[in-house]
Design an enzyme around this catalytic site. Structure first.
Site, PDB file in Angstrom:
ATOM      1  CE  LYS A 227      -3.786  -1.814   2.913  1.00 40.69           C
ATOM      2  NZ  LYS A 227      -4.914  -1.731   1.979  1.00 40.69           N
TER       3      LYS A 227
ATOM      4  NE  ARG B 230     -10.611 -10.269  -1.015  1.00 36.42           N
ATOM      5  CZ  ARG B 230     -11.026  -9.424  -1.957  1.00 36.42           C
ATOM      6  NH1 ARG B 230     -11.376  -9.874  -3.149  1.00 36.42           N
ATOM      7  NH2 ARG B 230     -11.093  -8.131  -1.709  1.00 36.42           N
TER       8      ARG B 230
HETATM    9  N1  BES Z   1      -7.654  -3.839   4.875  1.00 37.85           N
HETATM   10  C1  BES Z   1      -7.938  -3.506   3.538  1.00 37.85           C
HETATM   11  C2  BES Z   1      -9.298  -2.831   3.353  1.00 37.85           C
HETATM   12  C3  BES Z   1      -9.429  -1.456   3.914  1.00 37.85           C
HETATM   13  C4  BES Z   1      -9.152  -0.350   3.142  1.00 37.85           C
HETATM   14  C5  BES Z   1      -9.908  -1.273   5.184  1.00 37.85           C
HETATM   15  C6  BES Z   1      -9.324   0.905   3.658  1.00 37.85           C
HETATM   16  C7  BES Z   1     -10.073  -0.004   5.699  1.00 37.85           C
HETATM   17  C8  BES Z   1      -9.796   1.082   4.936  1.00 37.85           C
HETATM   18  C9  BES Z   1      -7.959  -4.764   2.674  1.00 37.85           C
HETATM   19  O1  BES Z   1      -7.108  -5.787   3.066  1.00 37.85           O
HETATM   20  C10 BES Z   1      -7.529  -4.342   1.293  1.00 37.85           C
HETATM   21  O2  BES Z   1      -6.449  -3.850   1.178  1.00 37.85           O
HETATM   22  N2  BES Z   1      -8.408  -4.511   0.335  1.00 37.85           N
HETATM   23  C11 BES Z   1      -8.137  -4.106  -0.993  1.00 37.85           C
HETATM   24  C12 BES Z   1      -8.699  -5.157  -1.926  1.00 37.85           C
HETATM   25  C13 BES Z   1      -8.302  -4.984  -3.349  1.00 37.85           C
HETATM   26  C14 BES Z   1      -6.830  -5.264  -3.511  1.00 37.85           C
HETATM   27  C15 BES Z   1      -9.127  -5.906  -4.197  1.00 37.85           C
HETATM   28  C16 BES Z   1      -8.817  -2.771  -1.236  1.00 37.85           C
HETATM   29  O3  BES Z   1      -9.907  -2.537  -0.720  1.00 37.85           O
HETATM   30  O4  BES Z   1      -8.238  -1.930  -1.918  1.00 37.85           O
HETATM   31 ZN    ZN Z   2      -5.128  -5.569   2.383  1.00 40.41          ZN
END
Ligand code: BES
Ligand code: ZN
Ligand code: ZN
Length: 498
Positions: free
Chosen positions: A275, A349
């Site tokens: 990220k 997931r």
């Molecule tokens: N933990 C994150 C989701 C998240 C994002 C929670 C912002 C709280 C605030 C999750 O693990 C994630 O990174 N999801 C990705 C999925 C994507 C790669 C399909 C996302 O939401 O960008």
């Molecule tokens: Zn994530």
């Protein structure tokens, strides 16, 4: 004894009095001396608007040195949510003036709300408001003392109901604040093994610990059970994963339990699909689902509910390293399904899939509910107003919506156009991809991914709390930036109703 009869009450430092927008006090209390003190303030300075407040000195009135007038607005708009919020305004005003002891609510009379519910709301509002994430601050001076509110009732008949509501409010607030404390804790102080230690401590302190079983799986046991999703995510980190299993038998063992599953990513860097730094800043809260189900467990067990409840928490840290899983890796899950990991940041997931498989094959639950900060897409869609809800069962949907309406926490169905979405998870080389082929409907494709791991047609629901789990600033009776504590009260309420 926090509940006192008006005529026996010793002199308080501050008595909190609720007043509506017609400037009527929400109590039968009448005192000629009081009328004099209130005449000018009510004529000139105070309108009784929702969340308005005004401090009035009472000379040496035997009941209290000060009155804090707190507005509730229109009676017809009033609700338990608003009562929690005005309780928060009241303790905030006292704290601001460094009045910490002998702070009492003049118990409000409001026909449409039950006495015990109102006491619960006042206790909840004041306790949830006062929590602050200050455990790592070394300057004890800066920590403000806690206000334990007192209750002054007019009538002896109210004492029992107020006492009952106050106790319940306290248990619920303590469960929610326990969970907020864990969520706000730095990921250095809350690794998977430290999270498991917190669960152990919670059980050890429980008044019903004889009805609780706790089993903490380490990496070795997780490997033995072939939890490939958990292992895949954990690979990049030096922290050994944990699988926390809590079982509470408040009813006959033969009664089917509710299983709550919580996403416990103690820090989500994204892994190799790293990220950007601003998105990493709050990723200590990627274990909010785990903390929520642990908080709900604490509430259910502290209340001693006659229900069976299982809580499962897969806990991992998602890190990039030479050992980390790669985009393109194909992993084998606990269920035997294979998953092509195309984005290591879609990790929640993967760990939930193994836990949901375990829940729905081992416990024959009447419902399995997972709670997770799963997708940014859900946060974008609903903001922090509600948890996104996805389920395979309409009865479970109604039961969750009922619980959420009782606690006044937001819950909103995610789009479930499965015919359109399901193909997006098809992989050329494995059973499933871990991300959709397109970004669109990201919260729904994540939900459908999870659904593939539900076994035996167990009623299952997924709550995405990426938006509602974290507030960027104070709001209503939540007094600070950080963990909101949503939807813990709804989970506990659901178990109570189940
Ligand atoms: N933990 C994150 C989701 C998240 C994002 C929670 C912002 C709280 C605030 C999750 O693990 C994630 O990174 N999801 C990705 C999925 C994507 C790669 C399909 C996302 O939401 O960008
Ligand atoms: Zn994530
Ligand atoms: Zn995550």
């Amino acid at each position: 004894m926090p509940v006192q009869l008006l005529k026996q009450s010793p002199q308080n430092e501050c008595l909190i009095v609720f007043i509506d927008d017609t400037k009527k006090i929400l109590s039968q209390w009448s005192d000629p001396a009081l009328k004099d003190f209130l005449k000018l303030p009510l004529e000139k300075d105070f309108q009784g608007k929702y969340k308005e407040s005004l401090l009035v000195y009472l000379g040496n009135h035997p009941l209290s040195k000060r009155l804090l007038l707190v507005g509730i607005g229109k009676r017809s708009d009033f609700s338990l949510h608003r009562l929690r919020s005005v309780a928060a305004v009241a303790v905030a005003e006292c704290a601001k003036r460094k009045i910490h002891k002998h702070v009492a609510f003049l118990f409000p009379a409001l026909g449409k709300l039950e006495v015990d519910e109102m006491a619960e709301a006042l206790e909840l509002g004041s306790r949830l408001y006062q929590y602050r994430p200050d455990e790592m601050k070394s300057d004890a001076e800066k920590k403000s003392p806690w206000i334990e509110p007192l209750y002054v009732v007019m009538d002896k008949k109210e004492v029992a109901a107020v006492t009952k509501g106050q106790k319940r409010g306290r248990i619920i607030a303590d469960g929610v604040n326990f969970s907020r404390k864990l969520i706000n804790r730095s990921p250095l102080q809350l690794t998977p093994s430290l999270l498991a230690d917190e669960a152990k401590k919670m059980v050890a302190a429980s008044p019903h610990k004889q009805k609780i079983k706790i089993d903490i799986w380490n990496g070795e046991k997780i490997r033995k059970h072939k939890f490939g999703g958990v292992l895949g995510v954990a690979r990049g980190s030096v922290e050994d994963p944990r699988f926390i299993v809590l079982e509470y038998y408040g009813a006959k063992k033969s009664e089917r339990p509710v299983v709550l599953v919580g996403k416990g990513v103690t820090f989500d860097s994204g892994g190799l699909s790293l990220k950007p730094p601003p998105s990493q800043e709050t990723m200590k809260y990627d274990m909010a689902g785990a903390a929520s189900v642990l908080g709900a467990f604490k509430i259910v067990t502290d209340l001693g509910l006659k229900k069976n409840l299982i809580v499962l928490v897969p806990a991992v840290e998602n890190m990039p390293s030479g050992h980390a899983q790669r985009p393109g890796d194909i992993i084998s899950m606990a269920s035997g399904k294979t998953v092509e990991v195309l984005n290591t940041d879609a990790e929640g997931r993967l760990i939930l899939a193994d836990a949901i498989y375990w829940a729905t094959t081992q416990y024959s639950p009447k419902a399995c509910i997972d709670v997770a900060t799963l997708t940014g897409a859900c946060a974008l869609a609903v903001g922090n107003a509600a948890a996104g809800l996805y389920t395979n069962n309409s009865k479970l949907k109604s039961a969750l919506e009922k619980a959420a309406s009782e606690t006044q926490e937001g819950l909103w169905p995610l789009p479930d156009f499965e015919d359109f979405y399901a193909d997006l998870l098809n992989s050329d080389v494995a059973d499933l991809r871990n991300i959709g082929k397109v970004r669109e409907a990201g919260a729904s494709t994540a939900s459908i991914f999870l659904k593939h791991f539900v076994q035996n047609d167990i009623p299952w629901a997924h709550l995405d709390i990426a938006g509602c789990g974290w507030y960027d600033g104070p709001r209503d009776f939540i007094g600070c930036r950080g963990a909101s504590g949503v939807p813990i009260r709804t989970l506990a309420q659901f178990v109570e109703n189940a």
